[in-house]
Every structure is written in C-alpha cells, then in structure tokens.
Design a protein around this motif. Structure first.
Motif, mmCIF file in Angstrom:
data_model
loop_
_atom_site.group_PDB
_atom_site.id
_atom_site.type_symbol
_atom_site.label_atom_id
_atom_site.label_comp_id
_atom_site.label_asym_id
_atom_site.label_seq_id
_atom_site.Cartn_x
_atom_site.Cartn_y
_atom_site.Cartn_z
ATOM 1 N N ARG A 177 0.846 -1.180 0.000
ATOM 2 C CA ARG A 177 0.000 0.000 0.000
ATOM 3 C C ARG A 177 0.887 1.237 0.000
ATOM 4 N NH1 ARG A 177 -5.001 1.607 4.089
ATOM 5 N NH2 ARG A 177 -5.406 3.657 3.178
ATOM 6 N N ILE A 178 0.472 2.262 -0.740
ATOM 7 C CA ILE A 178 1.225 3.513 -0.833
ATOM 8 C C ILE A 178 0.408 4.600 -0.144
ATOM 9 C CG2 ILE A 178 2.334 5.167 -2.369
ATOM 10 C CD1 ILE A 178 2.245 2.973 -4.534
ATOM 11 N N THR A 179 1.051 5.328 0.769
ATOM 12 C CA THR A 179 0.387 6.396 1.507
ATOM 13 C C THR A 179 1.251 7.646 1.463
ATOM 14 O OG1 THR A 179 -0.534 4.755 3.036
ATOM 15 C CG2 THR A 179 -0.659 7.049 3.708
ATOM 16 N N GLN A 180 0.648 8.786 1.160
ATOM 17 C CA GLN A 180 1.417 10.033 1.168
ATOM 18 C C GLN A 180 1.511 10.567 2.586
ATOM 19 O OE1 GLN A 180 0.121 13.068 -1.547
ATOM 20 N NE2 GLN A 180 1.903 14.367 -1.147
ATOM 21 N N ALA A 181 2.716 10.968 2.975
ATOM 22 C CA ALA A 181 2.952 11.582 4.287
ATOM 23 C C ALA A 181 3.144 13.073 4.074
ATOM 24 C CB ALA A 181 4.184 10.972 4.942
ATOM 25 N N PHE A 182 2.507 13.876 4.908
ATOM 26 C CA PHE A 182 2.530 15.320 4.695
ATOM 27 C C PHE A 182 3.483 16.006 5.671
ATOM 28 C CE2 PHE A 182 -1.467 13.814 2.984
ATOM 29 C CZ PHE A 182 -1.465 14.416 1.737
ATOM 30 N N GLY A 183 3.725 17.276 5.428
ATOM 31 C CA GLY A 183 4.686 18.033 6.225
ATOM 32 C C GLY A 183 5.876 18.406 5.365
ATOM 33 N N ARG A 184 5.969 19.669 4.947
ATOM 34 C CA ARG A 184 7.032 20.114 4.048
ATOM 35 C C ARG A 184 8.298 20.444 4.835
ATOM 36 N NH1 ARG A 184 5.510 21.854 -0.900
ATOM 37 N NH2 ARG A 184 7.130 23.455 -0.943
ATOM 38 N N PRO A 185 9.450 20.397 4.195
ATOM 39 C CA PRO A 185 10.692 20.830 4.856
ATOM 40 C C PRO A 185 10.560 22.280 5.311
ATOM 41 C CG PRO A 185 11.166 19.708 2.791
ATOM 42 C CD PRO A 185 9.685 19.917 2.833
ATOM 43 N N SER A 186 11.071 22.572 6.489
ATOM 44 C CA SER A 186 10.886 23.904 7.064
ATOM 45 C C SER A 186 11.587 24.993 6.265
ATOM 46 C CB SER A 186 11.400 23.918 8.510
ATOM 47 O OG SER A 186 12.781 23.573 8.540
ATOM 48 N N ARG A 187 12.626 24.647 5.485
ATOM 49 C CA ARG A 187 13.379 25.671 4.756
ATOM 50 C C ARG A 187 13.070 25.684 3.256
ATOM 51 N NH1 ARG A 187 19.162 24.106 7.204
ATOM 52 N NH2 ARG A 187 18.093 22.103 7.310
ATOM 53 N N ALA A 188 11.978 24.994 2.873
ATOM 54 C CA ALA A 188 11.611 24.971 1.456
ATOM 55 C C ALA A 188 10.818 26.220 1.125
ATOM 56 C CB ALA A 188 10.785 23.724 1.147
ATOM 57 N N GLY A 189 11.503 27.277 0.676
ATOM 58 C CA GLY A 189 10.814 28.528 0.453
ATOM 59 C C GLY A 189 10.788 28.987 -0.993
ATOM 60 N N ARG A 190 11.495 28.337 -1.881
ATOM 61 C CA ARG A 190 11.535 28.811 -3.262
ATOM 62 C C ARG A 190 10.213 28.534 -3.960
ATOM 63 N NH1 ARG A 190 15.789 26.099 -7.233
ATOM 64 N NH2 ARG A 190 14.086 24.599 -7.492
ATOM 65 N N PRO A 191 9.622 29.510 -4.623
ATOM 66 C CA PRO A 191 8.377 29.275 -5.353
ATOM 67 C C PRO A 191 8.572 28.171 -6.398
ATOM 68 C CG PRO A 191 8.796 31.626 -5.166
ATOM 69 C CD PRO A 191 10.037 30.920 -4.672
ATOM 70 N N GLY A 192 7.611 27.262 -6.471
ATOM 71 C CA GLY A 192 7.690 26.183 -7.441
ATOM 72 C C GLY A 192 8.465 24.971 -6.974
ATOM 73 N N LEU A 193 9.113 25.090 -5.815
ATOM 74 C CA LEU A 193 9.854 23.946 -5.285
ATOM 75 C C LEU A 193 8.869 22.859 -4.851
ATOM 76 C CD1 LEU A 193 12.674 22.880 -4.486
ATOM 77 C CD2 LEU A 193 12.242 23.805 -2.211
ATOM 78 N N SER A 194 9.142 21.632 -5.221
ATOM 79 C CA SER A 194 8.207 20.540 -4.949
ATOM 80 C C SER A 194 8.871 19.448 -4.124
ATOM 81 C CB SER A 194 7.698 19.942 -6.273
ATOM 82 O OG SER A 194 6.932 18.781 -6.044
ATOM 83 N N PHE A 195 8.226 19.075 -3.016
ATOM 84 C CA PHE A 195 8.640 17.951 -2.200
ATOM 85 C C PHE A 195 7.415 17.068 -1.925
ATOM 86 C CE2 PHE A 195 12.310 20.547 -1.067
ATOM 87 C CZ PHE A 195 13.322 19.598 -0.938
#
Length: 248
Positions: A177-195
């Motif tokens: 089973r595949i499950t998405q886990a949420f919570g972005r890196p705290s320093r991901a600030g560049r517009p368009g950056l995808s995690f």
C-alpha cells in the motif's frame, strides 16, 4: 474408541510448515480439489497463519470416516475454512480424501457414504487456535507487490538507498500500500519547489510488515523530478531538509 490418525498428513499447528505448504498438501491429497472455487484458492494465496483439527469421526465394521477443519487467517484479517472428509469405501481400503468449502457440502458428501445408521459416532467441539500476527498497520492490496518494490528501488537515485538485504526481503512481498505523508521541509521557500513524501508499506511472505520511504523533489539543476528512497521516515525527512537547505 481409538481413531486412526495419519500423523504425516495432519501435523500439529506448531509445525514450522508455512500456511501455503499446509494448503498444498491438502489440495494434493484431495480427489476433488479441482472443484474448489477459484476465488477461495486465490484468497488463500494471502494466508498468514493456519490451524487444523479433527472435527468428528464415525466408525463401524471396518468402515470409517473422519472430518477435519482447516482454517487459514488471511491478510485482511478474515478467516477461511476448508472441510476435509476422509473415508474408506470398503473395509481395508486405503483412505480417500475430499475437500469442501462449507459444511452443507460436507454433510451432503457424508450422507453418500456406506456407513450403517447405528454406527458409533462422536463430534468434537470446533475450536480454532489461530495465533493471530500483530495487528497490521495497513490494509494491503495484493497487486504485483514484489515487482513494485523492485521498480521503486531501481529508480531511486540516492547513493544511500536501501541495499541488497532490503531488496531480498521485498522480493517476497505479497501485498502493498502507498500512503502520502505530509509536512514540508521547514526551509523549502523557493516558489515552485516541490517535495513529496510517500510510505510504501509491504506485507512480506512471512506475514511481517516492512516500509520504505520515497522522497520525490525538484531540487535538481533542470528542475526535473528526482526520486530518492530511504529505509525510515526519519532518514527520508532528514534528506528533505538537506535538499531544501541547498535552495538559495
């Protein structure tokens, strides 16, 4: 009254045999195993545990029959039972084995046997002693899971991705089973950056569970999506933080 018991055919439930091996032996000796519904056999491919016991016996004038209850615990937490009828057609004959999916079919087959109505009979209470595995964290889908694991590890680009030992364990996967886990890196600030972070949870052949964690991001020179795979959620989130720190 003594009851003949084939120890080679009916081993106790603490035998090291796997649930699949119990099923293979049962189907191999049953004369009518080809009549079992395909759906029942398919469900048993995901069995995690097995228990079998003598249910009843009937003996008279050299004729006998015994019924056995065979129960498997399945990956979705349900149980499936097959009923085995063992009997001889004439005194001294070799025992014949038949298998049925429900008790009504078993009773119909039993009524055809040439046993006199006054033959001694006894019935044992049905007790299923399945030792359930630890509660599963996920509900799994059996869908080419070993191949899914192989392709996931193959596309991982990080040098510290899980190695050969993990690959060998995942090669036994019977469901996932595949499950998405949420919570972005705290320093991901560049517009368009995808995690994105995904847990790929697998149910292995021995009933154990195992997860690997996929990080998908666009911290690449050309902005393309890159896949990394880690053995734990902590390692995956640490990697996300490291990648985010590379962003100007």
């Amino acid at each position: 009254m003594s009851v003949p018991y084939d120890a080679a055919a009916y081993e106790p439930s603490d035998s090291p045999e796997s649930p699949e091996e119990y099923l293979a032996r049962l189907l191999g000796r049953a004369l009518n195993s080809f009549e079992l519904p395909d759906e029942a056999v398919r469900r048993l491919d995901c069995a995690l545990a097995y228990d079998g016991s003598l249910h009843s016996a009937h003996h008279s004038a050299g004729l006998h029959r015994e019924t056995y209850r065979h129960t498997w615990l399945l990956a979705d937490g349900s149980a499936l039972t097959l009923w085995e009828l063992v009997h001889n057609a004439a005194p001294g004959d070799e025992p014949q084995h038949e298998v049925y999916v429900d008790e009504e079919e078993l009773r119909t087959a039993t009524a055809r046997l040439p046993l006199p109505p006054d033959a001694p009979d006894f019935e044992l209470p049905v007790t299923v002693r399945l030792m359930p595995p630890p509660a599963l964290r996920h509900r799994y889908v059996p869908e080419d899971s070993a191949d899914h694991a192989r392709r996931l590890l193959r596309r991982a680009e990080n040098a510290d991705r899980p190695g050969a030992r993990t690959a060998a364990l995942l090669a036994t996967a019977r469901a996932h089973r595949i499950t998405q886990a949420f919570g972005r890196p705290s320093r991901a600030g560049r517009p368009g950056l995808s995690f994105s972070l995904y847990e790929h949870a697998f149910l292995l052949g021995d009933g154990a569970e195992m997860s690997v964690w996929e990080v998908e991001h666009t911290v690449t020179p050309d902005g393309r999506h890159m896949c990394e795979v880690y053995a734990s959620e902590d390692a995956a989130r640490d990697a996300m933080e490291r990648r985010a720190a590379q962003v100007p």
